[in-house]
Design a protein around this motif. Sequence first.
Motif, PDB file in Angstrom:
ATOM      1  N   ILE A  28       0.853  -1.201   0.000  1.00  0.00           N
ATOM      2  CA  ILE A  28       0.000   0.000   0.000  1.00  0.00           C
ATOM      3  C   ILE A  28       0.887   1.248   0.000  1.00  0.00           C
ATOM      4  O   ILE A  28       0.698   2.156  -0.806  1.00  0.00           O
ATOM      5  CB  ILE A  28      -0.953   0.022   1.221  1.00  0.00           C
ATOM      6  N   ILE A  32       1.061   4.167  -2.888  1.00  0.00           N
ATOM      7  CA  ILE A  32       0.673   5.549  -2.569  1.00  0.00           C
ATOM      8  C   ILE A  32       1.793   6.531  -2.936  1.00  0.00           C
ATOM      9  O   ILE A  32       1.528   7.615  -3.460  1.00  0.00           O
ATOM     10  CB  ILE A  32       0.251   5.676  -1.091  1.00  0.00           C
ATOM     11  N   PHE A  60      -6.661   6.245   3.754  1.00  0.00           N
ATOM     12  CA  PHE A  60      -6.011   6.473   2.456  1.00  0.00           C
ATOM     13  C   PHE A  60      -5.707   7.963   2.287  1.00  0.00           C
ATOM     14  O   PHE A  60      -4.617   8.350   1.867  1.00  0.00           O
ATOM     15  CB  PHE A  60      -6.942   5.954   1.349  1.00  0.00           C
ATOM     16  N   LEU A  64      -2.185   9.538   1.471  1.00  0.00           N
ATOM     17  CA  LEU A  64      -2.028  10.134   0.135  1.00  0.00           C
ATOM     18  C   LEU A  64      -1.673  11.620   0.219  1.00  0.00           C
ATOM     19  O   LEU A  64      -0.836  12.107  -0.531  1.00  0.00           O
ATOM     20  CB  LEU A  64      -3.318   9.947  -0.690  1.00  0.00           C
ATOM     21  N   ASP A 112     -11.951   5.016  -1.212  1.00  0.00           N
ATOM     22  CA  ASP A 112     -11.343   3.759  -0.779  1.00  0.00           C
ATOM     23  C   ASP A 112     -11.509   2.655  -1.822  1.00  0.00           C
ATOM     24  O   ASP A 112     -10.564   1.951  -2.158  1.00  0.00           O
ATOM     25  CB  ASP A 112     -11.903   3.300   0.581  1.00  0.00           C
ATOM     26  N   LEU A 140      -8.203   3.790  -4.111  1.00  0.00           N
ATOM     27  CA  LEU A 140      -7.228   2.820  -3.632  1.00  0.00           C
ATOM     28  C   LEU A 140      -7.493   1.459  -4.286  1.00  0.00           C
ATOM     29  O   LEU A 140      -6.592   0.813  -4.786  1.00  0.00           O
ATOM     30  CB  LEU A 140      -7.331   2.705  -2.102  1.00  0.00           C
ATOM     31  N   LEU A 157      -5.167   2.378  -7.668  1.00  0.00           N
ATOM     32  CA  LEU A 157      -3.922   1.778  -7.162  1.00  0.00           C
ATOM     33  C   LEU A 157      -3.920   0.254  -7.272  1.00  0.00           C
ATOM     34  O   LEU A 157      -2.911  -0.341  -7.620  1.00  0.00           O
ATOM     35  CB  LEU A 157      -3.652   2.229  -5.715  1.00  0.00           C
ATOM     36  N   TYR A 168      -7.531  -0.952   6.458  1.00  0.00           N
ATOM     37  CA  TYR A 168      -7.022   0.280   5.875  1.00  0.00           C
ATOM     38  C   TYR A 168      -8.188   1.239   5.541  1.00  0.00           C
ATOM     39  O   TYR A 168      -8.279   1.807   4.475  1.00  0.00           O
ATOM     40  CB  TYR A 168      -6.179  -0.028   4.629  1.00  0.00           C
TER      41      TYR A 168
END
Length: 192
Positions: A28, A32, A60, A64, A112, A140, A157, A168
């Motif tokens: 993750i 990011i 997130f 970010l 998210d 994400l 992502l 998360y």
Amino acid sequence: MEAIINKDKAICDYNKRIKRVVITREEIASAIEKAGKEIDKIYDGRPILLVSILKGAFVFMADLCRAVSVPCEIGFMCAKSYYSGTNSSGIVNITMDLEQDVSGYHVVIVEDIIDTGRTLNDVVKMLKARNPLSLRVVTLLDKPERRVVDFKADISLFTIPDFFVIGYGLDCAEYYRNLPYIAEYNLDADKE
Ligand code: IMP
Ligand code: MG
């Protein structure tokens, strides 16, 4: 499949419901970092407004916003599309609106996960109607197999198959948002 969570039972079986880690905290973090650089490149020094969709995107957003170097403001909106379990209600409710007037901003929505696509489809329509300078979406996670409305993020992502994930920031009946990784939720634990 609707997860029926009895709060007391969920506490007893808490760890049993974490089936397996799907995306580690290191994976993750590195994704990011990359996304932050991509945003810097797109906006090239221009200020942006990062808009986090609560509650799921709060973790997130926190990471970010620290991965971007362009001048940035942050804002929050609360959109609810899930009631308590693992099934989408299909109804998107904006329960808390953004405080900023987006007309002077390059807006970046921070989400998210895109599942059916309904939440972002509605949020994007609503914010576009307020005439931002520009609007992009960063997510994400993306579950393209679950889409019921045609929606694509500008930056995504991770693409995942159709299973329910937690951690998360993502929850099941409000639990597990604080896991530092993304895990698959064990739906079988609800059948026992
Ligand atoms: P959509 O409107 O169906 O795209 O759903 C978006 C919202 O549903 C997300 O912002 C999440 O809050 C929630 N959601 C969708 N899939 C999952 C999941 O696998 N785990 C946890 N929440 C999810
Ligand atoms: Mg969300």
